[in-house]
Design an enzyme around this catalytic site. Structure first.
Site, PDB file in Angstrom:
ATOM      1  N   GLU A  93       0.548  -1.455  -0.357  1.00  0.00           N
ATOM      2  CA  GLU A  93       0.002   0.049  -0.352  1.00  0.00           C
ATOM      3  C   GLU A  93       0.741   1.037  -0.277  1.00  0.00           C
ATOM      4  O   GLU A  93       0.639   2.139  -0.869  1.00  0.00           O
ATOM      5  CB  GLU A  93      -0.987  -0.013   1.039  1.00  0.00           C
ATOM      6  CG  GLU A  93      -2.468  -1.052   1.020  1.00  0.00           C
ATOM      7  CD  GLU A  93      -1.859  -2.351   1.185  1.00  0.00           C
ATOM      8  OE1 GLU A  93      -1.136  -2.861   1.868  1.00  0.00           O
ATOM      9  OE2 GLU A  93      -2.968  -3.187   0.771  1.00  0.00           O
ATOM     10  N   HIS A 117     -12.055  -3.920   7.381  1.00  0.00           N
ATOM     11  CA  HIS A 117     -12.035  -3.909   6.086  1.00  0.00           C
ATOM     12  C   HIS A 117     -14.290  -3.078   6.000  1.00  0.00           C
ATOM     13  O   HIS A 117     -14.569  -2.771   4.868  1.00  0.00           O
ATOM     14  CB  HIS A 117     -12.875  -5.821   5.880  1.00  0.00           C
ATOM     15  CG  HIS A 117     -11.664  -6.096   5.581  1.00  0.00           C
ATOM     16  ND1 HIS A 117     -11.000  -6.849   6.032  1.00  0.00           N
ATOM     17  CD2 HIS A 117     -10.934  -6.547   4.135  1.00  0.00           C
ATOM     18  CE1 HIS A 117     -10.026  -7.614   5.346  1.00  0.00           C
ATOM     19  NE2 HIS A 117     -10.086  -6.810   4.460  1.00  0.00           N
TER      20      HIS A 117
END
Lengths: 325, 332
Positions: B67, B134
Site C-alpha cells: 500500500e 474491512h
C-alpha cells in the site's frame, strides 16, 4: 504516451567532467559549512542535517543524469539537491527561512521539492522517497521515455517497510530505477549495527536485482557504478542497488556533538576526505580557479538569501490547493 | 463545470465509476490506474472490469500488496507527468499508506508550488461480510489534512460526475466509494463532458422545518425519512455535501439559518467525526438561529461485526434518521 515537456537543464552535463564533479563537491561542502555557520549564529530557523563527508555519493550518482531524470532525496539532502541542479542561492534562502527559497522559506532543508529539475523531494520521513521513486520510474516506463529515477536513502531506511515494498515492485516491473544507499554508518544517534542485518548491497539478490558496493568517498567509483546502473535502467534492464559506503563527519543534526562516536574513528574518515581525492585529479591551477569560483557562488548565495525578506505569516496559507495557490 | 446531459442510463454505482474511468482514459492518455486486483480480475467487486483489456497492462496495472508503494506510485507518477488513479481496495488499507497520503501527496504543492494530479479511490463502510478491518469509515481523519480533497458520492450519477472531475483536478483527491451503494441503481447522464463540481453541495430535497446533512449511504435513508415525515406535514431539507473537504459550508449554513434545526447523518461513528464538524459549523455560525441542539445520527461507537445482519443492525437506518429529526424538532 505524449511527450512531457522537459526544458534543457541548467546543470545538464555539468558533472560529466572531473572538474565539474570536483566543483560541485566543493560547492556542496562550502554550502553546508556556510549554513552550519549560519545555524550557529541563529540564522537557520529549522533543523540541519549535514552531508559533509558524503559529497562524492551525490555527485557521482548524479553525474550521468539529465534534467528529465528524477531524484528522490532524504532528510540529509543538500548535496543531492545541488547535484541535481538546484540553485545554491534559492536553497540557501530556503534554509534561512526567506521568501525567495524554493518552498517560500516555509519548508527548510527536509522539504525541498523542485519538480522542474526532477528533484521530487528531500523528505522528513525516512524511507518515504522510495515509494515515490517507484512511481516516477513507472511513469517513465509507461510513457516510453528513456529517463531514469535515482532514489537516495540511508542505511537506516533499509529497516522500513517502504524499502521492501519498493525493491520488490521495482524488480517485478523492471523499473528504470537506481537505488543508492548512502551508508554513512550512523542512523540518527546509533551505529548501523543497531539497525542493519546482513549486507545492504545484497538485499536485492533474491529479487534478481544486481547489487554493488562501492567506496562512497571515491567520486569516480560511485560515478562508474551509477553509470552502469543508469545505462542498464535506460535500456529497459531494470533496477540496480548500489551501496556507497561513506561517513557522516558531523552529528545527526547540527548541534548533535556525536559523543557516541570514537574520535579516532572520525579522524580516520576525515583523513579520507572525498574532496581531496577529487581535487587530485585536477591540476592545482585549475582547482584553485574552481575554488575561487565556488567562493563567489557561495558568497553570492548567502547575500541573495540575506537580501531576501524573511517569510512572514502572509505566506502561511499559500500553495495548499490550486484554488489557494 | 457541470453540463446538462440529455441522455441518461440506469446504472449501478460501480458501473458509473467504471464508465468514468473508461471515458477519462479514452480522453487523456496520461490517465493510468494501479491497484491490487484492478487488472485481470477487474477488482473484487468488478468496478474496474474490462479496463485492462481495453487499455493494456501498462496503463491498468495489477500491483503487489504494497500500500505504501501503491500511493507512492501515484505521487511519483503524478509528479512527472501522468494523471494516476490509485485504488486502495478497502478504506482500512489506506491506514498502511497514511504516510504517503498525508505526509507526501498532501504536501507536494506546499513544498514545491506545483500541481499533483492524483486520485486515490477507496471503499468504505459495512454491507458485506467483511468485519472490523474491512468496513470502516475514516473520512474525517483525511478531512483534517490540509492539501487534500475528500469526495464521497452517494449515488451512481454523482460517482461518475465527481470521479471524472477528480481525475481532471490538479490536486490529490481521496475518492471514497461506499460498499453498501455499489449496486444501487440510478439514472446516470451519458456523455464525456458530464462533470460535477468538487466542493459544491447538492440540496436533494428542499424543506423548511429541519436541515438534514447526510453523506454516503445515509443520503437515501435521509430522503426516505423526509418522505415519511412529509406525511405528517413535517418539511425536511436534505443536503448532500458530496465533497467533504473542502466543505461547501455556505450551502449548509444558509439552510440551517433558515430552518433553525440541524441533523447530521453518517455511517461513521460520531466522536470526532464529519457530523461533529458540521455541528461545530452550526454552533459557530448559526447559534442565534438555532431553535434546538444539533443532532448526530451515526453508528454506535463500537466496532463493525462480521455477520451481515449484525453489521447492518449497527448502521443507522431511515428509522434512526426519523428519530433524529424528531429529536431536533422537539428540541430535547
Amino acid at each position: 504516451m505524449p511527450e512531457v515537456h522537459v526544458p534543457v537543464a541548467r546543470g545538464d552535463g555539468a558533472l560529466r567532467t572531473a572538474a565539474g564533479r570536483y566543483r560541485l563537491m566543493r560547492l556542496s561542502r562550502r554550502f553546508e559549512e556556510t549554513v552550519h555557520d549560519q545555524h550557529g549564529e541563529g540564522q537557520v530557523p529549522g533543523p540541519l542535517h549535514l552531508s559533509i563527508g558524503q559529497e562524492a555519493v551525490a555527485v557521482g550518482a548524479c553525474a550521468e543524469l539529465r534534467r528529465s531524470d528524477a531524484v528522490l532525496s532524504t532528510h540529509r539532502g543538500h548535496h543531492h539537491c545541488l547535484a541535481k541542479g538546484a540553485r545554491a542561492d534559492r536553497l540557501m534562502a530556503e534554509l534561512l527561512g526567506r521568501e525567495s527559497g524554493y518552498s517560500r522559506g516555509r519548508g527548510g532543508s527536509m522539504h525541498v521539492a523542485i519538480p522542474s529539475i526532477g528533484l521530487l523531494g528531500t523528505n522528513g520521513i525516512v524511507g518515504a522517497g522510495l515509494p515515490i521513486a517507484t512511481g516516477a520510474a513507472y511513469a517513465m516506463q509507461a510513457q516510453d521515455r528513456d529517463d531514469v529515477t535515482v532514489a537516495f536513502f540511508g542505511e537506516g531506511a533499509t529497516g522500513t517497510g517502504a524499502f521492501g515494498e519498493a525493491v520488490n515492485i521495482a524488480a517485478l516491473w523492471a523499473l528504470p530505477l537506481v537505488f543508492v544507499c548512502e551508508n554513512n554508518q550512523y542512523v540518527e544517534l546509533t551505529p548501523q549495527d543497531v539497525h542493519v542485518a546482513g549486507e545492504i548491497w545484497r538485499r536485492g539478490e533474491s529479487h534478481g536485482i544486481p547489487g554493488v558496493r562501492v567506496d562512497g568517498n571515491d567520486v569516480e567509483a560511485v560515478r562508474e557504478a551509477a553509470a552502469t546502473a543508469i545505462a542498464r535502467a535506460r535500456g529497459g534492464g531494470g533496477p540496480t542497488l548500489i551501496e556507497a559506503v561513506t561517513y557522516r563527519w558531523f552529528g545527526h543534526y547540527a548541534g548533535d556533538r556525536a559523543a557516541y562516536r570514537d574520535s579516532r574513528e572520525v579522524d580516520s574518515w576525515r583523513a579520507r576526505d572525498p574532496l581531496v581525492a577529487a581535487r587530485a585529479a585536477l591540476d592545482d591551477a585549475e582547482a584553485d580557479a574552481l575554488d575561487a569560483e565556488v567562493e563567489r557562488e557561495i558568497a553570492d548565495a548567502l547575500a541573495f538569501a540575506q537580501r531576501s525578506a524573511v517569510t512572514g505569516p502572509g505566506a502561511l496559507a499559500i500553495d495548499h490547493l490550486k484554488e489557494t495557490a | 463545470m457541470s453540463t446538462t446531459a440529455t441522455e441518461t442510463k440506469p446504472l449501478k454505482m460501480w458501473q458509473g465509476i467504471n464508465q468514468a474511468l473508461v471515458e477519462e482514459m479514452e480522453r487523456d492518455e496520461r490517465v493510468v490506474l494501479v491497484g491490487e486486483d484492478v487488472g485481470r480480475p477487474g477488482g473484487p467487486y468488478g468496478v474496474t472490469r474490462g479496463l485492462q483489456e481495453r487499455f493494456g497492462e501498462l496503463r491498468v496495472r495489477d500491483t503487489p500488496i504494497s500500500e505504501q508503494v501503491l500511493v507512492g506510485l501515484g505521487v511519483g507518477a503524478g509528479a512527472v507527468g501522468l494523471r494516476p488513479v490509485v485504488e486502495l481496495m478497502f478504506f482500512d488499507f489506506a491506514l498502511i499508506a497514511m504516510d504517503q497520503i498525508v505526509n507526501q501527496a498532501a504536501k507536494f504543492r506546499y513544498f514545491s508550488g506545483e500541481s499533483l494530479p492524483l486520485v486515490i479511490r477507496t471503499m468504505c463502510g459495512a454491507g458485506g461480510p467483511n468485519g472490523a478491518q474491512h468496513s470502516q469509515n475514516f473520512e474525517a481523519w483525511y478531512c483534517a489534512v490540509p492539501g487534500l480533497k475528500v469526495v464521497m458520492p452517494s449515488n451512481a450519477a454523482d460517482a461518475k460526475g465527481l470521479l471524472k472531475a477528480a481525475i481532471r483536478d490538479d490536486d490529490p483527491v481521496l475518492f471514497i466509494e461506499t460498499l453498501g451503494l455499489l449496486t444501487a441503481r440510478r439514472e446516470v447522464p451519458q456523455g464525456e463532458e458530464f462533470l460535477l463540481p468538487i466542493g459544491v453541495a447538492e440540496t436533494r430535497r428542499a424543506g423548511d422545518d429541519v436541515t438534514v446533512v447526510a453523506i454516503g449511504r445515509l443520503v437515501d435513508r435521509a430522503l426516505e425519512a423526509a418522505e415519511t415525515l412529509a406525511q405528517e406535514g413535517i418539511s425536511v431539507e436534505v443536503i448532500d455535501p458530496r465533497t467533504l473537504a473542502p466543505l461547501d459550508a455556505e450551502t449548509i449554513v444558509a439552510s440551517i439559518a433558515r430552518t433553525g434545526r440541524l441533523v447530521v447523518a453518517q455511517e461513521a461513528t460520531a466522536p470526532f467525526s464529519f457530523a461533529s464538524e458540521v455541528c461545530t459549523l452550526a454552533a459557530e455560525r448559526c447559534l442565534p438561529q438555532l431553535k434546538a441542539p444539533p443532532v448526530r445520527v451515526a453508528s454506535p461507537f463500537v466496532n463493525v461485526p462480521t455477520p451481515v445482519p449484525l453489521a447492518e443492525s449497527r448502521a443507522p437506518g431511515a428509522d434512526a434518521v426519523v428519530a433524529g429529526i424528531r429529536r431536533a424538532l422537539e428540541g430535547a
